[in-house]
Structures are given as structure tokens and as C-alpha cells.
Design an enzyme around this catalytic site. Sequence first.
Site, PDB file in Angstrom:
ATOM      1  N   ASN A   6     -50.518   8.955 -13.130  1.00 54.91           N
ATOM      2  CA  ASN A   6     -49.533   9.605 -11.884  1.00 54.91           C
ATOM      3  C   ASN A   6     -49.003  10.875 -12.507  1.00 54.91           C
ATOM      4  OD1 ASN A   6     -47.275  10.510 -10.631  1.00 54.91           O
ATOM      5  ND2 ASN A   6     -47.441   8.561  -9.539  1.00 54.91           N
ATOM      6  N   HIS A   9     -44.617  13.814 -12.793  1.00 55.21           N
ATOM      7  CA  HIS A   9     -43.646  14.238 -13.894  1.00 55.21           C
ATOM      8  C   HIS A   9     -44.005  15.618 -14.619  1.00 55.21           C
ATOM      9  CE1 HIS A   9     -40.766  11.404 -12.267  1.00 55.21           C
ATOM     10  NE2 HIS A   9     -41.516  10.481 -12.681  1.00 55.21           N
ATOM     11  N   ARG A  17     -37.257  24.237 -13.927  1.00 53.33           N
ATOM     12  CA  ARG A  17     -37.136  25.612 -14.264  1.00 53.33           C
ATOM     13  C   ARG A  17     -37.689  26.497 -13.029  1.00 53.33           C
ATOM     14  NH1 ARG A  17     -35.953  27.670 -19.477  1.00 53.33           N
ATOM     15  NH2 ARG A  17     -34.391  26.321 -20.219  1.00 53.33           N
ATOM     16  N   HIS A  42     -47.907  12.142  -6.103  1.00 52.41           N
ATOM     17  CA  HIS A  42     -46.998  11.990  -4.747  1.00 52.41           C
ATOM     18  C   HIS A  42     -46.469  13.230  -4.226  1.00 52.41           C
ATOM     19  CE1 HIS A  42     -43.667   9.135  -3.027  1.00 52.41           C
ATOM     20  NE2 HIS A  42     -44.062  10.088  -2.151  1.00 52.41           N
ATOM     21  N   ARG A  44     -44.186  14.231  -2.042  1.00 47.00           N
ATOM     22  CA  ARG A  44     -42.974  13.951  -1.339  1.00 47.00           C
ATOM     23  C   ARG A  44     -42.813  14.992  -0.159  1.00 47.00           C
ATOM     24  NH1 ARG A  44     -40.095  10.041  -4.406  1.00 47.00           N
ATOM     25  NH2 ARG A  44     -38.637   9.903  -2.820  1.00 47.00           N
ATOM     26  N   ARG A  48     -40.440  17.884  -4.370  1.00 52.09           N
ATOM     27  CA  ARG A  48     -39.450  18.032  -5.319  1.00 52.09           C
ATOM     28  C   ARG A  48     -40.226  18.260  -6.829  1.00 52.09           C
ATOM     29  NH1 ARG A  48     -37.157  11.988  -6.392  1.00 52.09           N
ATOM     30  NH2 ARG A  48     -36.499  12.058  -4.069  1.00 52.09           N
ATOM     31  N   HIS A  49     -41.742  17.481  -6.740  1.00 56.32           N
ATOM     32  CA  HIS A  49     -42.386  17.667  -7.945  1.00 56.32           C
ATOM     33  C   HIS A  49     -43.841  18.437  -7.600  1.00 56.32           C
ATOM     34  CE1 HIS A  49     -43.238  13.763  -6.776  1.00 56.32           C
ATOM     35  NE2 HIS A  49     -42.184  13.277  -7.496  1.00 56.32           N
ATOM     36  N   GLU A  69     -50.349   9.817  -2.926  1.00 49.17           N
ATOM     37  CA  GLU A  69     -49.150   8.893  -2.482  1.00 49.17           C
ATOM     38  C   GLU A  69     -48.413   9.762  -1.474  1.00 49.17           C
ATOM     39  OE1 GLU A  69     -46.198   7.281  -5.172  1.00 49.17           O
ATOM     40  OE2 GLU A  69     -47.667   6.968  -6.479  1.00 49.17           O
ATOM     41  N   THR A 100     -39.834   5.935  -5.893  1.00 53.18           N
ATOM     42  CA  THR A 100     -39.904   4.825  -4.965  1.00 53.18           C
ATOM     43  C   THR A 100     -39.247   3.930  -5.359  1.00 53.18           C
ATOM     44  OG1 THR A 100     -42.280   5.871  -4.922  1.00 53.18           O
ATOM     45  CG2 THR A 100     -41.932   4.051  -3.553  1.00 53.18           C
ATOM     46  N   GLU A 150     -51.523  -1.748  -3.316  1.00 49.65           N
ATOM     47  CA  GLU A 150     -50.962  -1.675  -4.671  1.00 49.65           C
ATOM     48  C   GLU A 150     -49.918  -2.553  -4.744  1.00 49.65           C
ATOM     49  OE1 GLU A 150     -50.495   2.553  -6.001  1.00 49.65           O
ATOM     50  OE2 GLU A 150     -48.930   1.735  -7.627  1.00 49.65           O
ATOM     51  N   HIS A 187     -45.835   0.824 -11.197  1.00 49.55           N
ATOM     52  CA  HIS A 187     -44.792   1.159 -11.110  1.00 49.55           C
ATOM     53  C   HIS A 187     -43.642   0.564 -12.221  1.00 49.55           C
ATOM     54  CE1 HIS A 187     -40.964   2.735  -9.608  1.00 49.55           C
ATOM     55  NE2 HIS A 187     -41.516   3.523  -8.726  1.00 49.55           N
ATOM     56  N   GLY A 209     -47.445   6.487 -14.545  1.00 49.05           N
ATOM     57  CA  GLY A 209     -47.004   7.764 -14.778  1.00 49.05           C
ATOM     58  C   GLY A 209     -46.124   8.010 -15.694  1.00 49.05           C
ATOM     59  N   HIS A 210     -44.772   7.660 -15.460  1.00 47.96           N
ATOM     60  CA  HIS A 210     -43.577   7.991 -16.436  1.00 47.96           C
ATOM     61  C   HIS A 210     -43.711   7.743 -17.790  1.00 47.96           C
ATOM     62  CE1 HIS A 210     -39.683   8.130 -18.063  1.00 47.96           C
ATOM     63  NE2 HIS A 210     -39.406   8.825 -17.315  1.00 47.96           N
TER      64      HIS A 210
HETATM   65  N1  PXP Z   1     -47.259   3.595  -7.964  1.00 47.39           N
HETATM   66  C1  PXP Z   1     -46.509   3.878  -7.044  1.00 47.39           C
HETATM   67  C2  PXP Z   1     -46.650   3.668  -5.489  1.00 47.39           C
HETATM   68  C3  PXP Z   1     -45.479   4.980  -7.300  1.00 47.39           C
HETATM   69  O1  PXP Z   1     -44.742   5.463  -6.395  1.00 47.39           O
HETATM   70  C4  PXP Z   1     -45.071   5.479  -8.799  1.00 47.39           C
HETATM   71  C5  PXP Z   1     -44.226   6.173  -8.914  1.00 47.39           C
HETATM   72  O2  PXP Z   1     -44.380   7.483  -8.684  1.00 47.39           O
HETATM   73  C6  PXP Z   1     -46.128   4.871  -9.381  1.00 47.39           C
HETATM   74  C7  PXP Z   1     -46.991   3.915  -9.138  1.00 47.39           C
HETATM   75  C8  PXP Z   1     -46.154   5.064 -11.173  1.00 47.39           C
HETATM   76  O3  PXP Z   1     -44.910   4.605 -11.424  1.00 47.39           O
HETATM   77  P1  PXP Z   1     -44.378   5.105 -13.143  1.00 47.39           P
HETATM   78  O4  PXP Z   1     -44.180   6.495 -12.941  1.00 47.39           O
HETATM   79  O5  PXP Z   1     -43.105   4.169 -13.062  1.00 47.39           O
HETATM   80  O6  PXP Z   1     -45.277   4.521 -13.847  1.00 47.39           O
END
Ligand code: PXP
Length: 236
Positions: A6, A9, A17, A42, A44, A48-49, A69, A100, A150, A187, A209-210
Site C-alpha cells: 500500500n 503514505h 508539502r 486508497h 479517499r 488527502r494522499h 481501495e 481506516t 480482506e 491493517h 503499507g505503513h
Molecule cells: N488494508 C486496508 C483496507 C487499509 O485501509 C489499509 C490502510 O490504508 C491497509 C490494508 C494497510 O494498513 P497499514 O498501512 O497499517 O499496513
Amino acid sequence: MKLGVNLDHIGTIREVRKAKEPDPVQAALLAELGGADGITVHLRGDKRHIKERDVELLRKVVKTRLNLEMAATEQAAELALRFMPDQATLVPERREEVTTEGGLDVILQGEFIKPQISNLLSAGIEVSIFVDPDPDQVRACAKVGVRAIEINTGKYADGENPERELENIEKSAKLACKLGLRVLAGHGLNYRNVTPIVRVEEIEELNIGHSIISRAVYVGLERAVREMKELVGKYR
Ligand code: PXP
């Protein structure tokens, strides 16, 4: 097991910026070099990103699979039909949330989301629903026509009672499989907590992702993805 990366970020860093970099498109190429089996973003409602421009370009350059997403709304479905990702993952969206916060309430919203699901499926887009590890929600997913879910691993990752949460995830994954659904999960997963989830046989793909983007700051994105892919592919 497959790994979807993902890239939201990357967009977050760019947007603090309002600059041109870092670019999710370049990041996608590096993530694929590192072994990503898919790229997730995602889009949104508040953009925002990730921006529409990102999804449009990602559709052109992603060689693996593009998973979009999105909220389970008509407007979001229209955008998905324009961009034609390989897969759309329906998530709940609240403007004030940092990320989310939970799975979609399919028991409550099933009838409302059915038309969006059928429009996406008829266009050839696979549809998955982000859902909490709750058997009733999983059963509701099986009734709205999707072929994949998921499972939200957020509560497991919070670490308050990971053993209990893992058990809920395992039970929901088994049930989903029995109902003929493909099972993905994600997540809050990171390099330390991912292994017990990898061991759940029914789960075929993780979306992370994060933690990958955070590690990439230190070791580079390609390596951060490769290291996660090693953990995710350890047992199969
Ligand atoms: N799955 C879904 C449905 C999400 O909304 C997110 C966050 O955007 C992720 C997975 C990934 O989560 P993380 O960034 O905490 O790894």
C-alpha cells in the site's frame, strides 16, 4: 502468500508539502522490483494522499495487480470504472479518521452496496470487502456477490489481546473459505507481528503499507519490500 504493498503514505509525504515528490508511481516500480505481488492505493473522498492523477498513471505502469481501495459509494464506483483497477476493495470512510478504523458493516449496508458491487463486477473488476473478523459480517459478504474479502487485522495489531484476535481471524478465514470467498488480510501489520498471520492457511494475500514505507526511509523501498516479502513468503 502474496504481498500487496500500500503506497498511500508516499502520497502523504508528498502532500505535507504539496510537492511533486515522492511520487507513488516511481514507488510502485521500486515496490515491484522488491517483489510486490500487487500495488494498493486508497483514493479517499478528500484525496488527502492519493490523487486521481496517481491512479491514472499507476494503471498504466503497474505490471502486477492494481488494487484500488475506495468507499462503497456510487461516486467512488464511477471513478473505479474510469480507472479500471484489477481489484476494488470496499472500505468504510470517515473524513475525520487518520486511517481506516474498522471493517465495512456489510450487515447494515449490504443492500446499499450491492449495485456498486454488481457494476464493478460486470466491468471485470474483482471486488473485495474490508471486513472485521466477525462470522456474521463474513456471511453477509458472501450474500452480496463478492468473491473475496480482506480481513481487518487492525485489532490484532493493536496488541491488546493478540491471541484472541488471531483466533477470531483464523475462524473468519476458515468460514470465508468454506463460503467460497478468497481471503486477504491487512491493517497494522509490521515486520514483528506478521508471522502468525502468515501461518493462517486460508489467507492468500496481505496488504501492508505503513510499516513498509516507514522502513523504506532507512533502508530504501526496494529492500523494505523484499524483507517483508521474505517474511510473507516464508511458509508458502
Ligand atoms: N488494508 C486496508 C483496507 C487499509 O485501509 C489499509 C490502510 O490504508 C491497509 C490494508 C494497510 O494498513 P497499514 O498501512 O497499517 O499496513
